[in-house]
Design a protein around this motif. Structure first.
Motif, mmCIF file in Angstrom:
data_model
loop_
_atom_site.group_PDB
_atom_site.id
_atom_site.type_symbol
_atom_site.label_atom_id
_atom_site.label_comp_id
_atom_site.label_asym_id
_atom_site.label_seq_id
_atom_site.Cartn_x
_atom_site.Cartn_y
_atom_site.Cartn_z
ATOM 1 N N UNK A 4 2.837 -19.917 -1.355
ATOM 2 C CA UNK A 4 1.680 -19.651 -2.131
ATOM 3 C C UNK A 4 2.426 -18.953 -3.396
ATOM 4 N N UNK A 5 1.856 -18.995 -4.596
ATOM 5 C CA UNK A 5 2.386 -18.236 -5.657
ATOM 6 C C UNK A 5 1.392 -17.716 -6.482
ATOM 7 N N UNK A 6 1.311 -16.555 -6.757
ATOM 8 C CA UNK A 6 0.233 -15.427 -7.350
ATOM 9 C C UNK A 6 1.170 -14.602 -8.363
ATOM 10 N N UNK A 7 0.198 -14.509 -9.650
ATOM 11 C CA UNK A 7 0.784 -13.521 -10.594
ATOM 12 C C UNK A 7 -0.397 -12.499 -10.518
ATOM 13 N N UNK A 8 0.014 -11.323 -10.576
ATOM 14 C CA UNK A 8 -1.108 -10.187 -10.526
ATOM 15 C C UNK A 8 -0.701 -8.712 -11.145
ATOM 16 N N UNK A 9 -0.050 -8.993 -12.391
ATOM 17 C CA UNK A 9 0.723 -7.818 -12.807
ATOM 18 C C UNK A 9 2.212 -7.543 -12.436
ATOM 19 N N UNK A 10 2.493 -6.691 -12.653
ATOM 20 C CA UNK A 10 3.918 -6.069 -12.213
ATOM 21 C C UNK A 10 4.240 -6.825 -10.778
ATOM 22 N N UNK A 11 5.305 -7.453 -10.680
ATOM 23 C CA UNK A 11 5.589 -8.388 -9.674
ATOM 24 C C UNK A 11 6.183 -7.527 -8.398
ATOM 25 N N UNK A 12 6.688 -6.370 -8.774
ATOM 26 C CA UNK A 12 7.189 -5.179 -7.765
ATOM 27 C C UNK A 12 6.118 -4.988 -6.843
ATOM 28 N N UNK A 13 5.190 -4.415 -7.180
ATOM 29 C CA UNK A 13 3.767 -3.902 -6.409
ATOM 30 C C UNK A 13 3.440 -5.125 -5.697
ATOM 31 N N UNK A 14 2.969 -6.307 -6.222
ATOM 32 C CA UNK A 14 2.563 -7.177 -5.526
ATOM 33 C C UNK A 14 3.169 -7.923 -4.512
ATOM 34 N N UNK A 15 4.479 -7.878 -4.649
ATOM 35 C CA UNK A 15 5.382 -8.455 -3.819
ATOM 36 C C UNK A 15 5.174 -7.202 -2.251
ATOM 37 N N UNK A 16 5.284 -5.880 -2.868
ATOM 38 C CA UNK A 16 5.028 -5.095 -1.744
ATOM 39 C C UNK A 16 3.873 -5.092 -0.950
ATOM 40 N N UNK A 17 2.775 -5.256 -1.678
ATOM 41 C CA UNK A 17 1.460 -5.420 -1.020
ATOM 42 C C UNK A 17 1.454 -6.573 -0.052
ATOM 43 N N UNK A 18 2.136 -7.987 -0.672
ATOM 44 C CA UNK A 18 1.796 -9.059 0.349
ATOM 45 C C UNK A 18 2.874 -8.946 1.592
ATOM 46 N N UNK A 19 3.728 -8.130 1.605
ATOM 47 C CA UNK A 19 4.659 -8.203 2.594
ATOM 48 C C UNK A 19 4.182 -7.525 3.877
ATOM 49 N N UNK A 20 3.146 -6.460 3.713
ATOM 50 C CA UNK A 20 2.376 -6.013 4.714
ATOM 51 C C UNK A 20 1.501 -6.850 5.694
ATOM 52 N N UNK A 21 1.256 -8.147 5.638
ATOM 53 C CA UNK A 21 0.515 -8.770 6.435
ATOM 54 C C UNK A 21 1.134 -9.886 7.348
ATOM 55 N N UNK A 22 0.741 -9.707 8.469
ATOM 56 C CA UNK A 22 1.126 -10.660 9.505
ATOM 57 C C UNK A 22 1.120 -12.166 8.943
ATOM 58 N N UNK A 23 2.139 -12.864 9.322
ATOM 59 C CA UNK A 23 2.063 -14.330 8.764
ATOM 60 C C UNK A 23 2.887 -14.709 7.658
ATOM 61 N N UNK A 24 3.024 -13.383 6.540
ATOM 62 C CA UNK A 24 3.896 -13.588 5.484
ATOM 63 C C UNK A 24 5.263 -13.369 6.259
ATOM 64 N N UNK A 25 6.023 -14.562 5.851
ATOM 65 C CA UNK A 25 7.783 -14.533 6.351
ATOM 66 C C UNK A 25 8.614 -14.066 5.396
ATOM 67 N N UNK A 26 8.242 -14.166 4.104
ATOM 68 C CA UNK A 26 9.215 -13.953 2.989
ATOM 69 C C UNK A 26 8.430 -13.929 1.830
ATOM 70 N N UNK A 93 1.589 -10.531 -17.540
ATOM 71 C CA UNK A 93 1.089 -10.005 -16.528
ATOM 72 C C UNK A 93 -0.272 -10.429 -16.131
ATOM 73 N N UNK A 94 -0.619 -11.630 -16.671
ATOM 74 C CA UNK A 94 -1.711 -12.154 -16.367
ATOM 75 C C UNK A 94 -2.194 -12.461 -14.778
ATOM 76 N N UNK A 95 -3.531 -12.546 -14.559
ATOM 77 C CA UNK A 95 -3.924 -12.676 -12.991
ATOM 78 C C UNK A 95 -4.109 -14.310 -13.216
ATOM 79 N N UNK A 96 -3.229 -14.857 -12.036
ATOM 80 C CA UNK A 96 -3.033 -16.226 -12.003
ATOM 81 C C UNK A 96 -2.799 -16.653 -10.594
ATOM 82 N N UNK A 97 -3.493 -17.772 -10.352
ATOM 83 C CA UNK A 97 -2.954 -18.268 -8.990
ATOM 84 C C UNK A 97 -2.448 -19.861 -9.420
ATOM 85 N N UNK A 98 -1.146 -19.657 -8.856
ATOM 86 C CA UNK A 98 -0.532 -21.404 -9.120
ATOM 87 C C UNK A 98 -0.528 -22.182 -7.864
#
Length: 157
Positions: A4-26, A93-98
């Motif tokens: 899955x690929x998402x743009x939601x602003x600064x990629x640093x924080x978005x990456x850290x947010x998603x890493x917390x969820x079970x099933x996210x492997x990388x 920094x746009x909100x976008x779902x690829x």
């Protein structure tokens, strides 16, 4: 595994947010959706490459669904802001779902409708849904940035 690929602003924080969820492997931060081949952070930061800062998420669909990831995306940022998140301003920094296939496109569009109908946001959702193009990995020092430097480095998450 799936992607899955998402743009939601600064990629640093978005990456850290998603890493917390079970099933996210990388996760990998990078640039997508623009016209420049293999852009650098400095080029994307200028705002004229057309690229968005984005996070490519590898996940196990037997553990977490794409629909759940899209819900997390909406929880991770303000999808009503156009070309900005917090203090970060610009098209990058746009909100976008690829989306990578028709199923992801359908789910993304359905989730936008669902979240719009909930009335959670005071303004209309501005999230774009775009077909994924080439994803260019950001420089190594941007990968896992919050883990390396702490959460004060970014306002999201």
């Amino acid at each position: 595994m799936a992607t899955a690929i998402f743009g939601a602003g600064c990629f640093w924080g978005v990456e850290a947010f998603f890493e917390k969820f079970e099933g996210v492997t990388g996760t990998t931060v990078g640039y997508i959706g623009g016209h420049l081949e293999n852009p650098s952070y400095e080029e994307v930061k200028q705002g004229d490459t057309g690229h968005a800062e984005a996070v490519r998420i590898e996940y196990n669909p037997a553990v977490i669904t794409y629909a759940k990831l899209v819900n997390i995306f909406f929880e991770a940022h303000d999808p009503t802001q156009v070309n900005r998140q917090g203090i970060d301003v610009g098209h990058q920094y746009r909100s976008v779902i690829f989306y990578t296939d028709a199923s992801q496109k359908y789910i993304a569009e359905e989730k936008i409708s669902e979240w719009s109908a909930k009335g959670v946001f005071k303004r209309p959702i501005a999230t774009q849904v775009e077909e994924a193009s080439s994803f260019f990995e950001a420089e190594e020092h941007h990968q896992k940035y919050i883990q390396k430097h702490g959460s004060a480095a970014c306002s999201i998450g």
